[in-house]
Motif scaffolding. Structure first.
Motif, PDB file in Angstrom:
ATOM      1  N   VAL A 184       0.852  -1.185   0.000  1.00 19.13           N
ATOM      2  CA  VAL A 184       0.000   0.000   0.000  1.00 19.13           C
ATOM      3  C   VAL A 184       0.889   1.237   0.000  1.00 19.13           C
ATOM      4  O   VAL A 184       1.740   1.401   0.891  1.00 19.13           O
ATOM      5  CB  VAL A 184      -0.945   0.025   1.214  1.00 19.13           C
ATOM      6  CG1 VAL A 184      -1.759   1.311   1.228  1.00 19.13           C
ATOM      7  CG2 VAL A 184      -1.866  -1.190   1.190  1.00 19.13           C
ATOM      8  N   ALA A 185       0.692   2.096  -0.984  1.00 19.97           N
ATOM      9  CA  ALA A 185       1.422   3.362  -1.073  1.00 19.97           C
ATOM     10  C   ALA A 185       0.459   4.520  -0.884  1.00 19.97           C
ATOM     11  O   ALA A 185      -0.750   4.399  -1.147  1.00 19.97           O
ATOM     12  CB  ALA A 185       2.115   3.485  -2.426  1.00 19.97           C
ATOM     13  N   VAL A 186       0.990   5.657  -0.439  1.00 16.65           N
ATOM     14  CA  VAL A 186       0.215   6.893  -0.366  1.00 16.65           C
ATOM     15  C   VAL A 186       0.831   7.890  -1.334  1.00 16.65           C
ATOM     16  O   VAL A 186       2.053   7.919  -1.519  1.00 16.65           O
ATOM     17  CB  VAL A 186       0.176   7.457   1.065  1.00 16.65           C
ATOM     18  CG1 VAL A 186      -0.639   6.537   1.965  1.00 16.65           C
ATOM     19  CG2 VAL A 186       1.577   7.659   1.641  1.00 16.65           C
ATOM     20  N   GLN A 187      -0.029   8.710  -1.957  1.00 14.45           N
ATOM     21  CA  GLN A 187       0.463   9.619  -2.995  1.00 14.45           C
ATOM     22  C   GLN A 187      -0.345  10.907  -3.000  1.00 14.45           C
ATOM     23  O   GLN A 187      -1.555  10.904  -2.764  1.00 14.45           O
ATOM     24  CB  GLN A 187       0.363   8.950  -4.370  1.00 14.45           C
ATOM     25  CG  GLN A 187       1.101   9.662  -5.491  1.00 14.45           C
ATOM     26  CD  GLN A 187       0.296  10.758  -6.187  1.00 14.45           C
ATOM     27  OE1 GLN A 187      -0.911  10.837  -5.996  1.00 14.45           O
ATOM     28  NE2 GLN A 187       0.962  11.576  -6.978  1.00 14.45           N
ATOM     29  N   GLY A 188       0.329  12.024  -3.265  1.00 13.07           N
ATOM     30  CA  GLY A 188      -0.374  13.279  -3.422  1.00 13.07           C
ATOM     31  C   GLY A 188       0.558  14.394  -3.822  1.00 13.07           C
ATOM     32  O   GLY A 188       1.780  14.293  -3.668  1.00 13.07           O
TER      33      GLY A 188
END
Length: 330
Positions: A184-188
């Motif tokens: 699971v990656a987070v991106q923004g």
């Protein structure tokens, strides 16, 4: 805007002192424990995207204060591979809304499932519409926008609710059909970068972070060197509510990306643009240089807040495919 901040060499060495509150850990443990005491009550509805190569679900869950937070779950069509699809939890820029699944096809095309989290109270002015309201916070005056909403108290501050939503979104993403819980990656980007940085620091099970030209980092310096919005909202607040400025910065210390970065340990890819007058490069480097996990940064010398644009989109895909051992459409 020409180069206006520190030199490249100074930026690479820039490590300002963090003003981390003594109760920072307790504050976030209490906040997240309260939020997780409420059933997530995840709801999913099929969405007819009329795209044969992707499946889309309209997702909602109980976020901060039990309020419904909306999003999209978009993934490659068909049966998931053994272990599930690697996941990107996508956070949005200032004022943006979740739009429709048609806005979020890049990650599924690259072999990932994506959960797009709507940002509460936003999406009424930008290109994409939002679907999530914001019922929380103080009724005290604030400058139009979100940066100073509830800023007199960490408990009431707008980004307490948003950052909590982001942690719960990671929890939800790991439970959705076809998700690989371990990848699971987070991106923004911009505000989304600030939210991704918070999720990397506070959420469970984040395996990688993509943090692009992040907002809300080293905020005290930001308002000294730029008058661009959204930081201009804080400047306007400081000019008109002079006796409340000290308390505002005490609140911001719980949410500043420079503070949160020191608690992030997942591998991270940052980006910075050296002509960016919205999220100045020294504020990005302040967070990057304090980041506690393995890290890389892409530097775009001649760009403003657009950063690396499509070039960096491709860089992120390649980097995350390498991190998660994704080959094509698995």
């Amino acid at each position: 805007m020409p180069l206006f901040d520190l030199s490249r060499g100074e930026l690479e060495r820039y490590l300002p002192e963090r003003r981390e509150p003594a109760d920072f850990g307790d504050f976030w443990r209490r906040t997240l424990a309260e939020a997780r005491s409420v059933d997530r009550a995840v709801e999913t509805l099929p969405y007819a995207a009329h795209l044969p190569l992707v499946d889309a679900l309209d997702v909602s869950f109980a976020g901060f204060g039990g309020q419904r937070v909306h999003g999209w779950w978009v993934r490659p069509a068909g049966v998931a591979p053994v272990g599930g699809w690697p996941v990107v939890v996508q956070f949005l820029g200032y004022g943006d809304g979740r739009g429709t699944p048609l806005d979020w096809l890049v990650w599924p095309a690259a072999g990932f499932a994506v959960l797009v989290m709507d940002t509460r109270g936003q999406g009424a002015r930008a290109r994409r519409a939002g679907s999530t309201g914001d019922d929380g916070g103080s009724a005290s005056p604030h400058v139009e926008g979100f940066l100073t909403k509830g800023i007199s108290s960490p408990d009431d501050y707008y980004y307490r609710r948003v950052f909590t939503d982001s942690v719960l979104a990671v929890d939800v993403a790991r439970s959705l059909p076809g998700a690989d819980r371990e990848r699971v990656a987070v991106q923004g980007t911009s505000q989304g970068g600030a939210i991704a940085l918070a999720a990397a620091a506070l959420a469970d099970g984040v395996a990688a972070a993509l943090v692009n030209v992040p907002f809300l980092c080293h905020v005290e310096r930001a308002i000294e060197i730029t008058e661009s919005r959204p930081y201009a909202e804080l400047l306007e607040f400081a000019r008109t509510r002079k006796t409340e400025v000290s308390r505002a910065f005490e609140t911001l210390a719980y949410f500043d990306g420079m503070t949160l970065a020191a608690h992030g340990t997942a591998p991270a890819l940052f980006s910075v643009a050296l002509m960016d007058d919205i999220c100045p490069p020294s504020t990005v480097y302040a967070a990057y240089n304090h980041y506690a996990g393995p890290k890389e940064i892409e530097v775009y010398t001649y760009n403003k807040h657009e950063g690396g644009g499509e070039h960096h989109d491709l860089r992120q895909i390649q980097w995350l495919q390498e991190q998660f051992a994704v080959v094509g459409n698995e």
